[in-house]
Design an enzyme around this catalytic site. Structure first.
Site, mmCIF file in Angstrom:
data_model
loop_
_atom_site.group_PDB
_atom_site.id
_atom_site.type_symbol
_atom_site.label_atom_id
_atom_site.label_comp_id
_atom_site.label_asym_id
_atom_site.label_seq_id
_atom_site.Cartn_x
_atom_site.Cartn_y
_atom_site.Cartn_z
ATOM 1 N N HIS A 191 11.731 -4.015 -2.915
ATOM 2 C CA HIS A 191 11.248 -2.696 -3.329
ATOM 3 C C HIS A 191 12.375 -1.684 -3.390
ATOM 4 C CE1 HIS A 191 7.392 -4.638 -2.626
ATOM 5 N NE2 HIS A 191 7.026 -3.870 -3.632
ATOM 6 N N GLU A 435 -0.886 -12.103 -8.372
ATOM 7 C CA GLU A 435 0.488 -12.184 -7.875
ATOM 8 C C GLU A 435 0.655 -13.242 -6.791
ATOM 9 O OE1 GLU A 435 1.765 -8.449 -6.235
ATOM 10 O OE2 GLU A 435 -0.166 -8.029 -5.329
ATOM 11 N N ASP A 459 5.876 -10.726 -6.881
ATOM 12 C CA ASP A 459 5.326 -11.561 -5.822
ATOM 13 C C ASP A 459 4.976 -12.952 -6.326
ATOM 14 O OD1 ASP A 459 5.415 -10.127 -3.382
ATOM 15 O OD2 ASP A 459 4.059 -8.686 -4.291
ATOM 16 N N CYS A 506 2.723 -6.020 -14.520
ATOM 17 C CA CYS A 506 3.395 -4.847 -13.949
ATOM 18 C C CYS A 506 4.561 -5.227 -13.048
ATOM 19 C CB CYS A 506 2.398 -3.960 -13.214
ATOM 20 S SG CYS A 506 1.587 -4.797 -11.844
HETATM 21 C C1 PEP Z 1 4.600 -7.369 -8.121
HETATM 22 O O1 PEP Z 1 4.487 -8.015 -7.088
HETATM 23 O O2 PEP Z 1 5.026 -7.859 -9.189
HETATM 24 C C2 PEP Z 1 4.238 -5.931 -8.160
HETATM 25 C C3 PEP Z 1 4.202 -5.267 -9.290
HETATM 26 O O3 PEP Z 1 3.960 -5.288 -6.982
HETATM 27 P P1 PEP Z 1 5.053 -4.949 -5.880
HETATM 28 O O4 PEP Z 1 6.416 -5.085 -6.492
HETATM 29 O O5 PEP Z 1 4.791 -3.555 -5.418
HETATM 30 O O6 PEP Z 1 4.803 -5.963 -4.814
HETATM 31 MG MG MG Z 2 3.314 -7.294 -5.498
#
Ligand code: PEP
Ligand code: MG
Length: 575
Positions: A191, A435, A459, A506
């Site tokens: 993140h 995910e 994920d 996403c």
């Molecule tokens: C993902 O896991 O691709 C996602 C968009 O959520 P995050 O990166 O916040 O885990």
């Molecule tokens: Mg995620």
């Protein structure tokens, strides 16, 4: 001059002075204090408390105007703690009774407090332990005459070099207007890396030993695309990088012309380009990039860098801010995804077990485990749903039963709101993130109960390939083109099509221009990404022919040679 290589996680070039962020926990000495010097030791402790208070007040005065309101309440809570009897008086008493130095007395007292908090059932109170530790560390630093608030000394335009940064740290860097950052550890889909991309600043992770080689004040060049850090560059190199930086700025200006153009392919297919945001303030960048809406609002960032979670009202206000900034456009509010690398104030969310946090109580699991955290958010989102196009999205679903429990809670919340005559949209769309590999494989079993899917490739890749997102030792295995990932993406898109529900993506893969063509070929029509790469993706969309890409994607899916897949995608992108 020295060059270090790492993984470039956010493109761009920065040239500036280094700020090395050192935040090791101080070593605590223990020694006896002779009786006649005891009161002097108590006075030394009190001076350290006063110094801590002055530092906090200075920080409070310098909170930037655009900082979230939580920043001030976080500091207030720490100021109050300095006055707490359990810290100030009890430590002075311990110095007198144990005839020991102030640092040791404070440490003993903080151990007692930590143990007390640890035994509490209440999740929020347990998290108070982290605040106590932060306040204690601040006093300790002052006793040991070490600088505590490295963050606060970072000046605009500097390049931060650290061993590691938490997502919460990265949010704070945003307010300091740093020009780039480099960490010795970390992975490209951590993140922290995602935040760097959303801030639009160049960043490198896993540049091993960076903190060992760089000294604060030294000149640095960060080349985010190549993952290269140049320490003390000579004049010719600086001149060359300035030239490249200008060139990049020119390319960006050209891309900016696409802001108002629509994302339509050459064969007239409409593609939706949505933005990922972390904080309400990010919505500006999304609007500036011409986003069709918000495809992922990571609400957990509202819970960071503060002592207590935001209440329903505060969450509701945050959601309204986003909704009102993009009137009429879809806003996808993801319910809390805390846990794993996204901790509240550095503490482990919801549990004290620290083994394999990515596989533990995270996201929807944590929310179902601690519904006192989840319910206010459900109410806040439902209340916000009276504005058209608000959608709720559930992260990390892995079983049908989990989904049913969430849907039941949503129904319960609706009944509560109805009873108290609070308005909401009874037909608010509820989607699920795909995910976890289990959810992708069983996407057809989830589809009848959801209004949309959004594929979280970050994920999905982490869990399918068994590579921790934040562990730099396994970065080399990160591969969105791994056949297992492409098959799971295709399976999810097909399940969505069959059930006639929209499928978005996403994860970071959706915003990486290297994969745009292939994803179009796999049938993806909704891409959600950090606004920084939206125009590059749009440019590719506008030059694409989906019919031809579908044929290309089916060849890729049939390929029995992973290296050949990489070569095929590279060749396609070079055209
Ligand atoms: C993902 O896991 O691709 C996602 C968009 O959520 P995050 O990166 O916040 O885990
Ligand atoms: Mg995620």
């Amino acid at each position: 001059m020295l060059a270090l290589h790492g993984t470039g996680v956010s493109d761009g070039i920065a040239i500036g002075k280094a700020f090395v962020l050192q935040r090791d926990i101080p070593e605590i000495p223990e020694y006896a204090i002779p009786q006649e010097y005891i009161e002097e030791e108590v006075a030394r402790f009190q001076r350290a408390v006063e110094a801590s208070r002055r530092q906090l007040l200075v920080v409070r005065e310098h909170i930037p105007a655009n900082a979230p309101p939580e920043a001030a309440s976080f500091l207030d809570a720490h100021l109050l703690m300095l006055d707490d009897k359990m810290i100030s008086m009890a430590t002075s008493d311990a110095i007198r009774q144990q005839q020991c130095n102030a640092e040791w007395a404070l440490k003993t007292q903080s151990d007692i407090l930590s143990a007390m908090f640890e035994q509490m059932d209440d999740h929020y109170l347990r998290n108070k332990k982290i605040d106590v530790n932060q306040v204690v560390n601040r006093i300790l630093r002052n006793l040991l005459q070490k600088n505590y608030d490295e963050h606060e000394k970072i000046a605009a335009g500097q390049i931060v070099v650290a061993d590691d940064l938490t997502p919460a740290d990265t949010v704070m860097l945003k307010h300091n207007h740093v020009h780039a950052f480099v960490t010795s550890l970390g992975g490209p889909i951590s993140h922290t890396a995602i935040l760097a991309r959303s801030l639009g600043i160049p960043a490198i992770v896993s540049a091993h030993s960076a903190t060992r080689y760089v000294r604060s004040g030294e000149e640095l060049i960060v080349d985010g695309k190549r993952g290269m850090l140049i320490i003390a560059p000579d004049r010719n190199i600086v001149a060359e990088y300035r030239r490249r930086k200008n060139e990049l700025a020119r390319e960006r200006r050209e891309l900016n012309r696409l802001k108002t153009s629509r994302a339509i392919t050459r064969d007239r297919r409409h593609i939706t380009l949505l933005a990922n945001i972390e904080l309400p303030a990010d919505v500006r960048a999304a609007a500036q990039a011409g986003a069709d809406g918000i495809g992922l609002y990571r609400t957990e960032f509202l819970f960071m860098n503060r002592p207590t979670p935001p209440n329903e009202e505060e969450q509701h206000r945050a959601y309204l801010k986003v909704i009102k900034s993009l009137p009429g456009k879809p806003i996808t509010i993801r319910t809390l995804d805390l846990g794993a690398d996204k901790q509240v104030d550095g503490g482990r969310a919801g549990t004290t077990i620290t083994i394999n946090p990515a596989l533990g109580l995270r996201a929807v699991r944590l929310c179902l485990h601690d519904t006192s955290l989840f319910r206010p958010q459900l109410r806040a989102i439902l209340r916000a749903s009276i504005h058209r196009n608000v959608r709720m999205m559930i992260p990390m679903l892995s079983s049908q039963d989990e989904l049913f429990r969430v849907l039941d809670l949503i129904e319960e919340t609706k009944s509560e709101l109805k009873r108290s005559r609070v308005k909401f949209n009874p037909k608010m769309a509820v989607g699920g993130m795909i995910e976890v590999p289990a959810a992708a494989i069983c996407a057809d079993l989830f589809a009848p109960y959801l209004d949309f899917f959004s594929i979280g490739t970050n994920d999905l890749i982490q869990y399918t390939l068994a590579i921790d997102r934040v562990d730099d030792a396994v970065n080399y295995l990160y591969d969105p083109l791994h056949p297992s990932i492409l098959r799971l993406i295709s399976l999810t898109i097909q399940a969505g099509k069959k059930a006639r529900i929209p499928v978005a993506m996403c994860g970071e893969m959706a915003g990486d221009p290297r994969y745009t063509s292939l994803l179009l070929g796999l049938g993806l029509t909704e891409f959600s990404m950090h606004p920084a790469t939206m125009l590059e993706v749009k440019k590719i969309v506008r030059n694409s022919d989906v019919g031809a890409l579908q044929r290309f994607a089916s060849r890729v899916l049939k390929s029995r040679d992973t290296r050949a897949v990489h070569a095929m995608v590279e060749k396609l992108n070079d055209r």
